[in-house]
Write an enzyme that holds these catalytic residues in place. Structure first.
Site, short mmCIF file in Angstrom:
data_model
loop_
_atom_site.label_atom_id
_atom_site.label_comp_id
_atom_site.label_asym_id
_atom_site.label_seq_id
_atom_site.Cartn_x
_atom_site.Cartn_y
_atom_site.Cartn_z
N ASP A 226 -6.01 8.39 18.60
CA ASP A 226 -5.47 7.22 19.13
C ASP A 226 -5.09 6.86 20.22
OD1 ASP A 226 -5.50 7.91 16.02
OD2 ASP A 226 -4.33 5.98 15.54
N HIS A 228 -3.92 3.41 21.16
CA HIS A 228 -2.99 2.25 20.76
C HIS A 228 -2.37 1.54 22.26
CE1 HIS A 228 -2.75 1.92 16.58
NE2 HIS A 228 -2.57 3.32 16.47
N ASP A 255 -8.53 3.22 16.99
CA ASP A 255 -7.30 2.60 17.24
C ASP A 255 -7.10 2.66 18.55
OD1 ASP A 255 -7.00 2.36 14.47
OD2 ASP A 255 -4.95 3.50 14.27
N ASP A 258 -3.60 -2.55 19.71
CA ASP A 258 -2.54 -2.71 18.79
C ASP A 258 -1.30 -2.01 19.40
OD1 ASP A 258 -3.29 -4.83 17.31
OD2 ASP A 258 -4.16 -3.89 15.72
N ARG A 259 -0.12 -2.56 18.77
CA ARG A 259 1.35 -1.59 19.15
C ARG A 259 1.59 -1.60 20.68
NH1 ARG A 259 4.19 -0.35 14.85
NH2 ARG A 259 3.11 -0.14 12.77
N ASN A 287 -8.70 1.91 11.73
CA ASN A 287 -8.12 0.85 10.92
C ASN A 287 -7.63 -0.35 11.66
OD1 ASN A 287 -5.94 2.88 11.35
ND2 ASN A 287 -4.86 1.48 10.07
N HIS A 288 -7.07 -0.13 12.90
CA HIS A 288 -6.57 -1.13 13.58
C HIS A 288 -7.83 -1.99 14.33
CE1 HIS A 288 -2.23 -1.03 13.51
NE2 HIS A 288 -2.47 0.14 13.00
N HIS A 336 -12.11 8.34 11.85
CA HIS A 336 -10.66 8.10 12.09
C HIS A 336 -9.84 8.39 11.06
CE1 HIS A 336 -7.39 5.98 13.97
NE2 HIS A 336 -7.13 5.41 12.70
N ARG A 384 0.32 5.17 2.63
CA ARG A 384 0.22 3.81 3.45
C ARG A 384 -0.22 2.59 2.45
NH1 ARG A 384 -1.51 5.27 8.60
NH2 ARG A 384 -1.87 7.57 9.12
N HIS A 411 -5.35 8.94 13.48
CA HIS A 411 -4.83 8.07 12.42
C HIS A 411 -3.34 8.48 12.13
CE1 HIS A 411 -4.85 5.01 9.40
NE2 HIS A 411 -4.96 5.93 8.16
#
Length: 482
Positions: A226, A228, A255, A258-259, A287-288, A336, A384, A411
């Site tokens: 990730d 991110h 990923d 995001d964030r 997943n993002h 992922h 999660r 992840h």
């Protein structure tokens, strides 16, 4: 009685230690300490609500919802139990469930201005969702945004001084100039952003859902986890390990966005390298890379701010073209999230998944994007609340049945940037150091040299970035609950 008092007193001490660990961003340690306090006194709603908050910080929303529910069962008038559970529902995009909890918070704390404010934000989110559902066009009638754009017709103003693509070919010189502009917080012109995203879409659409990568003898490939939206840390990876090229290929394992608040820069960089040389860079869906996550965690807002509304839909369409997994030299499986709720899944089953959609909430595609390993054998519920947890025996069987040696997945934040589990058969790699500017973790990447394909793990620390906080473009209501 004395033992009971002693347990209560010890539990309170553990809670204080857990609170201190939480304040120091040591969320896993806080969870362990709250758990010890609960083992001594499992009738204290505060311990469960506090542990729920720590789980939320680690994105373990399923566990946070369980703890919030337990706090409410112990004390139905404890507003923090509803509050913590509601925040976890929000983080999962379950706005209607969250609204019920915040209505309860408001009922219990009618004069609390904070409760009123959060309830209003929740109501707005649910109203927006209902409106979007009401005007949604059926999938069968949808016209793809990508099919309606001709980037050649987008005019470049004479005053634009940034990176330019001459003609239809993305060159290394262009990418270097673009990286330099991004470093100095300059935006890329929409014409070139359209070109990069649309050309990447064509490359990705032609790929299977599981991509086989061949690394010739004497050559290598680098696998990153990730990122991110941490663009400056991505540049640092390239400083440490060289730019992507045919001789220095990378696989980024989901990923990308995001964030972190430089997600547009990250995704355009990765896509531009793919346009320049498709064998220089491979991308797995995380997943993002989905509408629901992008709506909540900042990418959608950032795209709107730096590019335009139409790009929001365009990126969503391109993310649906990303492959779900890769196999390197027939030996290393890269995905992922992780493995599946049933045994006997073959690589051919993954290759056959129709991935051109938003991720479903169950099934092989969902599990590939969301699952996590667990230390105990067998399978268990996901922390999660999506996917599942799988043990070393599940890993071993999957590898044996598919004649593979190793699983690499991402992840999850790891203190050292990586973790080796399941008797060395599974490696988690995470490439966003000091995640969200507060976790203090290292980042890592893995180099595999052919033919032996032994993992060589390199760790690195975060580098400075401009003063734009993580989640700067995230949905207002989510920032309020973090």
């Amino acid at each position: 009685m004395e033992t009971e008092n002693s347990n209560t007193s010890h539990a309170e001490q553990l809670k204080q230690q857990a609170n201190a660990a939480f304040k120091g961003h040591k969320y896993s340690q806080a969870i362990d300490l709250y758990t010890q306090a609960i083992e001594l006194n499992n009738e204290n709603a505060v311990y469960f609500a506090n542990r729920a908050f720590a789980h939320t910080k680690l994105e373990e929303y399923g566990s946070a919802i369980q703890d919030g529910t337990k706090a409410i069962e112990i004390d139905p008038r404890y507003s923090k139990g509803y509050y913590r559970r509601g925040a976890a529902y929000l983080a999962m995009g379950k706005f209607k469930d969250a609204l019920k909890d915040f209505q309860q918070v408001k009922k219990l704390c009618p004069n609390e201005p904070d409760a009123s404010k959060k309830l209003k934000e929740c109501e707005k989110a649910v109203m927006k969702l209902k409106f979007e559902e009401a005007i949604a066009v059926p999938e069968s009638q949808k016209r793809l945004v990508a099919d309606s754009i001709d980037y050649h017709t987008v005019e470049v103003e004479p005053q634009y001084t940034g990176a330019r693509i001459e003609g239809d070919v993305v060159t290394l010189d262009f990418v270097k100039k673009m990286l330099d502009d991004f470093k100095n917080q300059k935006n890329l012109h929409k014409r070139y952003a359209y070109q990069i995203v649309l050309q990447t879409r064509e490359i990705l659409r032609a790929l299977p859902s599981l991509v086989d990568i061949v690394v010739p003898e004497g050559k290598h490939i680098t696998v990153c986890g990730d990122v991110h939206g941490q663009f400056y840390d991505l540049l640092n990876i390239f400083e440490l390990n060289g730019l992507p090229s045919e001789d220095n290929p990378y696989l980024f394992n989901g990923d990308f966005v995001d964030r972190g608040s430089f997600s547009v820069e990250v995704i355009l960089t990765l896509f531009a390298f793919m346009c320049m040389c498709p064998s220089a860079i491979y991308l797995t869906r995380g997943n993002h890379e989905s509408k629901s996550m992008n709506k909540i965690y900042g990418f959608e807002g950032e795209v709107r701010s730096k590019l335009s509304e139409i790009f929001v839909e365009l990126f969503a369409e391109v993310f649906c073209c990303l492959p779900l997994a890769h196999v390197i030299n027939g030996k290393v499986f890269v995905v992922h999230g992780g493995l599946f709720s049933v045994d006997g899944v073959k690589l051919s089953d993954i290759r056959a998944i129709d991935r051109f959609c938003e991720p479903p909430e169950e099934g092989l595609m969902c599990e590939a994007l969301w699952s996590d390993p667990q230390p105990q054998p067998g399978r268990g519920p996901s922390k999660r609340g999506v996917g599942l947890a799988f043990g070393g025996d599940v890993t071993k069987r999957f590898l044996q049945e598919n004649n593979l040696d190793l699983i690499v997945r991402s992840h999850e934040v790891k203190d050292e940037g990586y973790e080796i589990e399941h008797d060395g058969k599974l490696i988690t790699v995470f490439s966003a150091p000091n995640y969200c500017d507060q976790m203090g973790n290292k980042g890592a990447f893995i180099r595999f040299e052919a033919p032996d394909m032994k993992p060589n793990i390199v760790t690195f620390s975060a580098v400075p970035h401009p003063d734009v906080k993580p989640m700067a473009y995230a949905n207002n209501f989510l920032r309020m609950f973090s």
